[in-house]
Design a protein around this motif. Structure first.
Motif, mmCIF file in Angstrom:
data_model
loop_
_atom_site.group_PDB
_atom_site.id
_atom_site.type_symbol
_atom_site.label_atom_id
_atom_site.label_comp_id
_atom_site.label_asym_id
_atom_site.label_seq_id
_atom_site.Cartn_x
_atom_site.Cartn_y
_atom_site.Cartn_z
ATOM 1 N N ILE A 242 7.006 -2.764 -10.447
ATOM 2 C CA ILE A 242 5.896 -1.923 -10.898
ATOM 3 C C ILE A 242 6.185 -1.510 -12.338
ATOM 4 O O ILE A 242 7.224 -0.939 -12.628
ATOM 5 N N PHE A 243 5.237 -1.807 -13.227
ATOM 6 C CA PHE A 243 5.369 -1.367 -14.625
ATOM 7 C C PHE A 243 4.553 -0.096 -14.812
ATOM 8 O O PHE A 243 3.380 -0.051 -14.442
ATOM 9 N N VAL A 244 5.195 0.915 -15.381
ATOM 10 C CA VAL A 244 4.504 2.190 -15.630
ATOM 11 C C VAL A 244 4.839 2.653 -17.050
ATOM 12 O O VAL A 244 5.808 2.188 -17.640
ATOM 13 N N HIS A 245 4.046 3.590 -17.563
ATOM 14 C CA HIS A 245 4.389 4.176 -18.867
ATOM 15 C C HIS A 245 5.620 5.046 -18.690
ATOM 16 O O HIS A 245 5.663 5.889 -17.796
ATOM 17 N N ARG B 241 0.831 -1.210 0.000
ATOM 18 C CA ARG B 241 0.000 0.000 0.000
ATOM 19 C C ARG B 241 0.863 1.257 0.000
ATOM 20 O O ARG B 241 0.602 2.212 -0.736
ATOM 21 N N LYS B 242 1.938 1.230 0.818
ATOM 22 C CA LYS B 242 2.786 2.427 0.897
ATOM 23 C C LYS B 242 3.464 2.723 -0.439
ATOM 24 O O LYS B 242 3.574 3.872 -0.844
ATOM 25 N N VAL B 243 3.896 1.645 -1.113
ATOM 26 C CA VAL B 243 4.546 1.846 -2.422
ATOM 27 C C VAL B 243 3.532 2.410 -3.427
ATOM 28 O O VAL B 243 3.794 3.382 -4.133
ATOM 29 N N LEU B 244 2.353 1.786 -3.425
ATOM 30 C CA LEU B 244 1.337 2.233 -4.390
ATOM 31 C C LEU B 244 0.927 3.681 -4.134
ATOM 32 O O LEU B 244 0.662 4.456 -5.060
ATOM 33 N N SER C 269 0.024 6.313 -13.166
ATOM 34 C CA SER C 269 -0.814 5.115 -13.089
ATOM 35 C C SER C 269 0.012 3.848 -13.333
ATOM 36 O O SER C 269 0.959 3.842 -14.105
ATOM 37 N N ILE C 270 -0.359 2.790 -12.613
ATOM 38 C CA ILE C 270 0.416 1.538 -12.644
ATOM 39 C C ILE C 270 -0.218 0.567 -13.631
ATOM 40 O O ILE C 270 -1.429 0.356 -13.603
ATOM 41 N N GLU C 271 0.574 -0.011 -14.487
ATOM 42 C CA GLU C 271 0.032 -0.912 -15.506
ATOM 43 C C GLU C 271 0.042 -2.376 -15.071
ATOM 44 O O GLU C 271 -0.912 -3.100 -15.290
#
Ligand code: ADP
Ligand code: ASP
Ligand code: MG
Length: 439
Positions: free
Chosen positions: A338-341, A313-316, A325-327
């Motif tokens: 964590i994959f992100v654009h 939760r803390k990371v998100l 936004s996280i993909e």
């Protein structure tokens, strides 16, 4: 039987294309409501009229002389009119457009003229009534789309018309200000018309013979998908298969109206049928493959992270606070990735890293950019064992290193992460193993 037919830009790029469209419409009496796009590219390297309009309007806003740019656009339409031998003129419309550009009527207004003018030509060519989308597709004052009022306006207006041409891509606020959907939005307009007239079928005519198993720009001569469910389509569209605008499925899906993707240049082909559910098996284990480039991965390592309550939760929260936004989020025992654009992440990279350090004190953070995600999608995967194994072996065989693999809980898709330079080869390798060797 009542059909709504939407024609994309390349289907209406020239008089020749208009004639093909005319034949398609005349061939079937039930093709009653026509939703045209603006003229698209006539050949590779050509410019879409929508892009010409954006460019012309930008010149107008900067106070430059835009006469030549507008003349070029007028010429595109005039060529179509002349090629169809129509006694019809858009001169007055272009006078109005010129005035409105000068008084800076808005970028959306400018772009919408592409569909508006093409709709007028189409109506004249078919001898059918023209219905201005500004009168029947409603946006709220804040610019959001109003589905309820649109459906009321559209059904009321069209109930009195046996046939009509309704241009795609735009609508208007109650005060008449024109608003467009996002690019490719004529697909949405077609879907709204289909819902409003209770169509039996929404035919979406484009330049490919349906939804192909893989992007034709990557896999040459890709086979097409005969039948696909809305859920599968969403997975593929989300991952970049851009045949149909993502938002186009919602109105028709609600009403149980199937969509048929067809090819204007090969009308004999059956194309792809998009349905809510089907008991028809797809020919192969998978239904389709799609991918997108341009991701970055942030891998956070910390011993015993799994027993630290609230770690995820803390990371998100850090990503949320930074508006990224996280993909995807595959995880191990002591790692989470964590994959992100890449584009949205890069601007905020250092701030996010420092916030993660403060929030969870990781042992190590690793960054990797230039990654691509590929989705292998299929309703048949649930009942077939060994799909993930086959994906691995196909990619290993092609010497491609798999950075991540993630199976959705619905067992409808498997997502694979690969390096940017392996992206196209990975799609080809997957196509080969699932389609060409028919496993
Ligand atoms: P239109 O102008 O008719 O709306 P689009 O350009 O929006 O057409 O969509 C059709 C294009 O989508 C095709 O020409 C093709 O290049 C591209 N495309 C990407 N992925 C796929 C796929 N899986 N199947 C078919 N076409 C695809
Ligand atoms: N003409 C618009 C565009 O180029 C809308 C569409 O084609 O659907 O995005
Ligand atoms: Mg399109």
């Amino acid at each position: 039987m009542k059909k709504v037919v939407k024609f994309g830009g390349s289907s209406l790029a020239s008089a020749e294309q208009f004639m093909k469209v005319g034949n398609i419409i005349r061939q079937d009496e039930s093709r009653r409501y026509v939703v045209p796009s603006a003229p698209g590219k006539r050949f590779s390297g050509d410019v879409k009229v929508t892009d010409m309009l954006y460019d012309c309007y930008a010149a107008a806003v900067e106070g430059q002389n835009f006469d030549d740019k507008l003349d070029m656009i007028h010429k595109r339409y005039q060529e179509i009119i002349d090629g169809l031998n129509l006694k019809f003129s858009l001169d007055e419309d272009f006078e109005t457009i010129k005035d409105n550009f000068s008084r800076k009527a808005g970028q959306d207004y400018a772009a919408s003229r592409g569909e508006y003018l093409n709709g007028k030509i189409m109506a004249a060519y078919l001898g059918t009534e023209f219905v201005d989308a500004a009168d029947v597709v409603r946006f709220n004052d804040d610019g959001s789309f109003n589905d309820k009022v649109t459906n009321d306006l559209l059904s009321e207006r069209l109930s009195g018309l046996e046939k009509a041409v309704i241009p795609g891509f735009y609508g208007a606020k109650e005060d008449g200000t024109v608003v467009t959907f996002s690019r490719g939005g004529s697909d949405i307009s077609g879907s709204l018309v289909a819902l409003a007239v209770h169509a039996d079928l929404y035919e979406n005519w484009t330049d490919v013979s349906g939804f192909l198993i893989a992007d034709p720009r990557i896999v040459k001569n890709s086979k097409s998908i005969e039948i696909i469910t809305y859920k599968e389509l969403r997975e593929l569209s989300y991952m970049g298969a851009s045949v149909l605008h993502e938002d186009a499925i919602f109105p028709v899906r609600k009403a149980g109206i199937p969509i048929n993707i067809r090819n204007t240049n090969a009308p004999q082909d059956k194309g792809t049928l998009i349905v809510e559910s089907t008991c028809r098996q797809s020919k192969y284990t998978i239904t389709g493959i799609a991918g997108t480039d341009g991701f970055a991965a942030i891998t956070i390592e910390k011993a015993m992270m799994n027993s630290e309550i609230g770690f995820c939760r803390k990371v998100l929260q850090v990503f949320e606070d930074n508006g990224v936004s996280i993909e995807h989020m595959p995880s191990g025992i002591d790692t989470m990735t964590i994959f992100v654009h890449k584009d949205t992440f890069e601007e905020k990279e250092q701030k996010i890293l420092s916030d993660i350090n403060k929030a969870v004190h990781p042992d190590h953070i690793e960054l990797e950019s230039d990654l691509a995600l590929i989705a292998v999608v299929g309703r048949g995967m649930k009942s077939t064992r060994g799909t993930a194994g086959r994906i691995f072996s196909a990619l290993a065989h092609a010497h491609i290193n798999v950075k991540m693999i993630d199976q959705g809980s619905s067992e409808l898709n498997i997502i694979v992460g690969v390096r940017h330079e392996d992206f196209k080869n990975a799609i080809r390798a997957l196509y080969e193993i699932f389609v060409l060797t028919q496993l």
